[in-house]
Design an enzyme around this catalytic site. Structure first.
Site, mmCIF file in Angstrom:
data_model
loop_
_atom_site.group_PDB
_atom_site.id
_atom_site.type_symbol
_atom_site.label_atom_id
_atom_site.label_comp_id
_atom_site.label_asym_id
_atom_site.label_seq_id
_atom_site.Cartn_x
_atom_site.Cartn_y
_atom_site.Cartn_z
ATOM 1 N N ASP A 5 0.822 -1.219 0.000
ATOM 2 C CA ASP A 5 0.000 0.000 0.000
ATOM 3 C C ASP A 5 0.852 1.265 0.000
ATOM 4 O O ASP A 5 0.569 2.211 0.745
ATOM 5 C CB ASP A 5 -0.934 0.002 1.218
ATOM 6 N N LYS A 27 -0.348 -8.139 -2.681
ATOM 7 C CA LYS A 27 -1.670 -7.509 -2.790
ATOM 8 C C LYS A 27 -1.482 -6.038 -3.145
ATOM 9 O O LYS A 27 -0.776 -5.308 -2.463
ATOM 10 C CB LYS A 27 -2.424 -7.646 -1.457
ATOM 11 N N PHE A 56 -9.510 -4.330 -4.805
ATOM 12 C CA PHE A 56 -10.344 -3.155 -5.082
ATOM 13 C C PHE A 56 -11.672 -3.245 -4.340
ATOM 14 O O PHE A 56 -12.569 -2.433 -4.561
ATOM 15 C CB PHE A 56 -10.548 -2.988 -6.594
ATOM 16 N N LYS A 57 -11.807 -4.249 -3.510
ATOM 17 C CA LYS A 57 -13.010 -4.418 -2.668
ATOM 18 C C LYS A 57 -14.283 -3.987 -3.394
ATOM 19 O O LYS A 57 -14.992 -3.074 -2.966
ATOM 20 C CB LYS A 57 -12.850 -3.646 -1.357
ATOM 21 N N SER A 116 -11.092 -6.224 9.648
ATOM 22 C CA SER A 116 -10.236 -6.296 10.836
ATOM 23 C C SER A 116 -10.320 -5.076 11.746
ATOM 24 O O SER A 116 -9.901 -5.126 12.895
ATOM 25 C CB SER A 116 -8.781 -6.467 10.385
ATOM 26 N N ALA A 172 0.875 -3.856 12.202
ATOM 27 C CA ALA A 172 0.395 -2.523 12.586
ATOM 28 C C ALA A 172 -0.961 -2.535 13.302
ATOM 29 O O ALA A 172 -1.230 -1.693 14.145
ATOM 30 C CB ALA A 172 0.330 -1.639 11.348
ATOM 31 N N GLY A 174 -2.010 -4.883 15.258
ATOM 32 C CA GLY A 174 -1.865 -5.492 16.585
ATOM 33 C C GLY A 174 -2.344 -6.922 16.751
ATOM 34 O O GLY A 174 -2.452 -7.414 17.875
HETATM 35 O O1 O7E Z 1 -2.485 -3.066 8.458
HETATM 36 P P1 O7E Z 1 -1.504 -3.391 7.399
HETATM 37 O O2 O7E Z 1 -0.632 -2.249 7.036
HETATM 38 O O3 O7E Z 1 -0.737 -4.662 7.683
HETATM 39 O O4 O7E Z 1 -2.317 -3.668 6.056
HETATM 40 C C1 O7E Z 1 -3.358 -4.563 5.981
HETATM 41 C C2 O7E Z 1 -3.870 -4.646 4.576
HETATM 42 O O5 O7E Z 1 -5.015 -5.473 4.551
HETATM 43 C C3 O7E Z 1 -4.323 -3.300 3.985
HETATM 44 O O6 O7E Z 1 -4.111 -3.377 2.585
HETATM 45 C C4 O7E Z 1 -5.805 -3.274 4.261
HETATM 46 O O7 O7E Z 1 -6.500 -2.494 3.315
HETATM 47 C C5 O7E Z 1 -6.159 -4.742 4.123
HETATM 48 N N1 O7E Z 1 -7.305 -5.210 4.903
HETATM 49 C C6 O7E Z 1 -7.393 -4.989 6.245
HETATM 50 O O8 O7E Z 1 -6.488 -4.435 6.858
HETATM 51 N N2 O7E Z 1 -8.495 -5.401 6.907
HETATM 52 C C7 O7E Z 1 -9.517 -6.054 6.328
HETATM 53 O O9 O7E Z 1 -10.460 -6.431 6.989
HETATM 54 C C8 O7E Z 1 -9.421 -6.335 4.960
HETATM 55 C C9 O7E Z 1 -8.301 -5.948 4.275
HETATM 56 C C10 O7E Z 1 -8.145 -6.407 2.949
HETATM 57 O O10 O7E Z 1 -7.104 -6.479 2.380
HETATM 58 O O11 O7E Z 1 -9.214 -6.862 2.353
HETATM 59 C C11 O7E Z 1 -9.036 -7.565 1.231
HETATM 60 C C12 O7E Z 1 -8.034 -8.689 1.414
#
Ligand code: O7E
Length: 216
Positions: A5, A27, A56-57, A116, A172, A174
């Site tokens: 990202d 990703k 791209f959700k 999350s 990040a 936790g």
């Molecule tokens: O917190 P980080 O920096 O480790 O990044 C986590 C990545 O997962 C980030 O790209 C964020 O957009 C994605 N993500 C979540 O953090 N939580 C979710 O519930 C879902 C995603 C996600 O990637 O959804 C599609 C896989």
């Protein structure tokens, strides 16, 4: 799976080169694509030869989802969609993936169940089990479930059975890696972003996760 990202194309390429040997997949989402171009996916793929998932959700009506998926899957190996739009919106994306599959290019359709972050408890969590059941029924290629709530991760994993789970929230956000690894199988993924790409040495940080996963 590393979440790339970053908002600088050169940085993305540099990090990809440093981490690719330690990850199974990369990703790519809006931060990178909106600051460069969708073809960045091809560049990263060319360098790393890894699976590239476009995050791209998708969250739209079937016909719009279909258009976005058609454009995206020219590049990525897979695409991530939201499940709360309902079955028809996911099926539209699966139809696009199927067409690519008929030409010999297998494309994954991955569906979000529960997210999350804390806000996910508000609206998504109450329907997440049903979303997981729908994902199972539709035989999607993967579901997203949270590392930040291991008990919810376990419930969703139990519902989807043999569908691979992709779990963000380690680093990040936790999440407790040990607890999560007790739940996930070999075919599942943890998704790690900032803890790798913001680290002073992304390659070494990715290697750290690689060894934990490999040696368990
Ligand atoms: O917190 P980080 O920096 O480790 O990044 C986590 C990545 O997962 C980030 O790209 C964020 O957009 C994605 N993500 C979540 O953090 N939580 C979710 O519930 C879902 C995603 C996600 O990637 O959804 C599609 C896989």
């Amino acid at each position: 799976m590393v979440a790339l990202d970053v908002t600088d194309e050169n940085k993305a390429i540099e990090i990809s080169r440093e981490v690719f040997q330690y990850v199974d997949a990369i990703k790519v989402g809006y931060p990178l694509v909106l600051s460069s171009h969708l073809s960045i996916v091809d560049r990263i793929k060319e360098i790393t030869k890894k699976e590239i998932i476009c995050d791209f959700k998708l969250a739209d009506i079937p016909s719009t989802n279909e258009k976005i998926a058609s454009l995206t899957l020219r590049y990525g190996d897979g695409i991530i969609c939201h499940g709360f739009l309902g079955e028809d919106s996911i099926r539209a994306v699966q139809e696009v993936a199927k067409k690519y599959g008929e030409k010999g290019n297998y494309k994954k359709v991955i569906m979000v169940t529960e997210m999350s972050h804390r806000g996910a408890i508000q609206f998504i969590q109450p329907v997440a089990d049903e979303l997981a059941e729908m994902a199972k029924r539709l035989k999607v290629d993967g579901v997203v479930a949270p590392s930040t709530r291991p008990e919810r991760l376990k419930t969703i994993k139990d519902i989807v059975g043999d569908i691979p789970v992709l779990s963000p929230g380690i680093g990040a956000q936790g999440g407790d890696l040990n607890k999560v690894l007790n739940i996930l199988d070999e075919d599942d993924y943890i998704i790690v972003g900032r803890d790798i790409y913001e680290s002073e040495n992304p390659g070494r940080r990715a290697q750290y996760y690689y060894h934990i996963l490999k040696d368990r």
